[in-house]
Design an enzyme around this catalytic site. Structure first.
Site, PDB file in Angstrom:
ATOM      1  CE  LYS A 179     -12.723  -5.749   1.264  1.00 42.09           C
ATOM      2  NZ  LYS A 179     -12.863  -7.118   1.816  1.00 42.09           N
ATOM      3  N   GLY A 180      -7.372  -1.479   1.707  1.00 35.74           N
ATOM      4  CA  GLY A 180      -6.142  -1.375   2.498  1.00 35.74           C
ATOM      5  C   GLY A 180      -5.859  -0.041   3.147  1.00 35.74           C
TER       6      GLY A 180
ATOM      7  CD  GLU B  36      -2.925   1.779  -3.000  1.00 37.10           C
ATOM      8  OE1 GLU B  36      -3.508   1.408  -1.955  1.00 37.10           O
ATOM      9  OE2 GLU B  36      -2.642   0.979  -3.891  1.00 37.10           O
ATOM     10  CG  ASP B  37      -2.541  -0.664   1.017  1.00 33.91           C
ATOM     11  OD1 ASP B  37      -2.168  -0.339  -0.136  1.00 33.91           O
ATOM     12  OD2 ASP B  37      -3.144  -1.734   1.245  1.00 33.91           O
TER      13      ASP B  37
ATOM     14  CG  ASP C 193       4.531  -5.264  -3.508  1.00 33.80           C
ATOM     15  OD1 ASP C 193       5.619  -5.329  -2.924  1.00 33.80           O
ATOM     16  OD2 ASP C 193       3.938  -6.270  -3.946  1.00 33.80           O
TER      17      ASP C 193
ATOM     18  CE  LYS D 106       5.796  -5.106   0.245  1.00 30.40           C
ATOM     19  NZ  LYS D 106       5.365  -6.498   0.435  1.00 30.40           N
TER      20      LYS D 106
ATOM     21  CG  PHE E 277       2.903 -10.164   2.895  1.00 31.23           C
ATOM     22  CD1 PHE E 277       2.669  -9.848   1.559  1.00 31.23           C
ATOM     23  CD2 PHE E 277       1.813 -10.233   3.769  1.00 31.23           C
ATOM     24  CE1 PHE E 277       1.383  -9.603   1.099  1.00 31.23           C
ATOM     25  CE2 PHE E 277       0.522  -9.996   3.306  1.00 31.23           C
ATOM     26  CZ  PHE E 277       0.309  -9.693   1.970  1.00 31.23           C
TER      27      PHE E 277
ATOM     28  CG  ASP F  22      -5.689  -8.241   3.058  1.00 32.18           C
ATOM     29  OD1 ASP F  22      -5.082  -7.387   2.394  1.00 32.18           O
ATOM     30  OD2 ASP F  22      -6.229  -9.244   2.550  1.00 32.18           O
TER      31      ASP F  22
ATOM     32  NE  ARG G 132      -8.882  -5.990   4.398  1.00 36.36           N
ATOM     33  CZ  ARG G 132      -8.168  -5.799   3.282  1.00 36.36           C
ATOM     34  NH1 ARG G 132      -7.253  -4.867   3.237  1.00 36.36           N
ATOM     35  NH2 ARG G 132      -8.390  -6.535   2.218  1.00 36.36           N
TER      36      ARG G 132
HETATM   37  P1  IMP Z   1       1.265  -3.265  -6.338  1.00 42.14           P
HETATM   38  O1  IMP Z   1       0.217  -3.029  -7.355  1.00 42.14           O
HETATM   39  O2  IMP Z   1       2.047  -4.517  -6.601  1.00 42.14           O
HETATM   40  O3  IMP Z   1       2.169  -2.078  -6.081  1.00 42.14           O
HETATM   41  O4  IMP Z   1       0.557  -3.640  -4.995  1.00 42.14           O
HETATM   42  C1  IMP Z   1      -0.239  -2.812  -4.324  1.00 42.14           C
HETATM   43  C2  IMP Z   1      -1.244  -3.560  -3.501  1.00 42.14           C
HETATM   44  O5  IMP Z   1      -0.828  -4.900  -3.130  1.00 42.14           O
HETATM   45  C3  IMP Z   1      -1.424  -2.820  -2.210  1.00 42.14           C
HETATM   46  O6  IMP Z   1      -2.392  -1.817  -2.352  1.00 42.14           O
HETATM   47  C4  IMP Z   1      -1.819  -3.917  -1.256  1.00 42.14           C
HETATM   48  O7  IMP Z   1      -3.214  -4.097  -1.304  1.00 42.14           O
HETATM   49  C5  IMP Z   1      -1.128  -5.164  -1.786  1.00 42.14           C
HETATM   50  N1  IMP Z   1       0.139  -5.415  -1.038  1.00 42.14           N
HETATM   51  C6  IMP Z   1       1.389  -5.297  -1.494  1.00 42.14           C
HETATM   52  N2  IMP Z   1       2.292  -5.598  -0.552  1.00 42.14           N
HETATM   53  C7  IMP Z   1       1.586  -5.922   0.560  1.00 42.14           C
HETATM   54  C8  IMP Z   1       1.959  -6.325   1.887  1.00 42.14           C
HETATM   55  O8  IMP Z   1       3.131  -6.444   2.277  1.00 42.14           O
HETATM   56  N3  IMP Z   1       0.922  -6.569   2.740  1.00 42.14           N
HETATM   57  C9  IMP Z   1      -0.379  -6.457   2.386  1.00 42.14           C
HETATM   58  N4  IMP Z   1      -0.776  -6.066   1.157  1.00 42.14           N
HETATM   59  C10 IMP Z   1       0.207  -5.812   0.248  1.00 42.14           C
HETATM   60 MG    MG Z   2      -4.501  -2.153  -1.881  1.00 42.77          MG
END
Ligand code: IMP
Ligand code: MG
Length: 184
Positions: free
Chosen positions: A47-48, A103-104, A107, A136, A160, A167, A173
């Site tokens: 949803k992000g 993508e939002d 991470d 990040k 965060f 969210d 959101r």
């Molecule tokens: P990754 O797979 O660890 O790169 O994480 C990606 C997903 O984790 C993103 O699409 C977000 O939904 C969630 N996410 C990572 N960091 C944050 C944050 O700081 N705030 C909110 N959601 C996050």
């Molecule tokens: Mg996401």
């Protein structure tokens, strides 16, 4: 107490104006890169990225088609295994198409890696790029150290963040800006 956190207590990192200006820039770059593309498919990751996707496509000046995908983690009981799968997937055939995933945030890099592999190898798109509003890099896992979005809005430290689609436990959101909360 995060459970009772109110939006007034969230420290604003990026205002509505900051975000709009950045998305305009991204839109210009993307429009230029895809100016000769006849079939650009935008795939928003729910949803992000719902707000970012909606604003970004309004700044993309080439015709595009909109699709959405939702991901979830495989769970073993209550434990997340860290593996990702695509759910609610009613994508049309995108074989041979130019796909831009929205993508939002990147991470650990796990989601971005999954998406790239999925579209490159299973959907077999012609091209597949990722636009992420936030990155990040200090959180990237060693195994995904080479993973990066093709278009990135803001690079941030290890905070965060919430708002503008992102969210914390499904909250915040709806905020039109992005702020950070401390997870201790
Ligand atoms: P990754 O797979 O660890 O790169 O994480 C990606 C997903 O984790 C993103 O699409 C977000 O939904 C969630 N996410 C990572 N960091 C944050 C944050 O700081 N705030 C909110 N959601 C996050
Ligand atoms: Mg996401």
């Amino acid at each position: 107490m995060l459970e009772t956190l109110k939006k007034e207590e969230i420290k604003v990192l990026f205002s509505e104006e900051d975000i709009a200006a950045k998305i305009k820039e991204l839109g210009e770059t993307i429009s230029d890169d895809y100016k000769d593309t006849e079939s650009l498919i935008i795939v928003g990751v729910l949803k992000g990225s719902f707000m970012f996707t909606a604003d970004l496509v309004r700044q993309i000046k080439v015709p595009c088609q909109m699709e959405f995908i939702k991901l979830s983690s495989y769970e073993d009981g209550t434990e997340s295994s860290g593996k990702i799968k695509a759910v609610d997937l009613s994508l049309p055939a995108l074989e041979g198409k130019d796909v831009l995933i929205v993508e939002d945030i990147v991470d650990s890099g796990r989601t971005a890696k999954f998406l790239k592999d999925y579209f490159d190898n299973q959907v077999e798109t012609e091209t597949c790029k990722i636009a992420a509003l936030f990155d990040k890099p200090s959180r990237r896992l060693a195994e995904f150290k080479d993973i990066q979005a093709d278009y990135t809005g803001f690079v941030i430290d290890d905070h965060f963040i919430v708002g503008y689609g992102l969210d914390y436990a499904q909250k915040f959101r709806e905020l039109p800006y992005v702020g950070c909360i401390e997870l201790d």
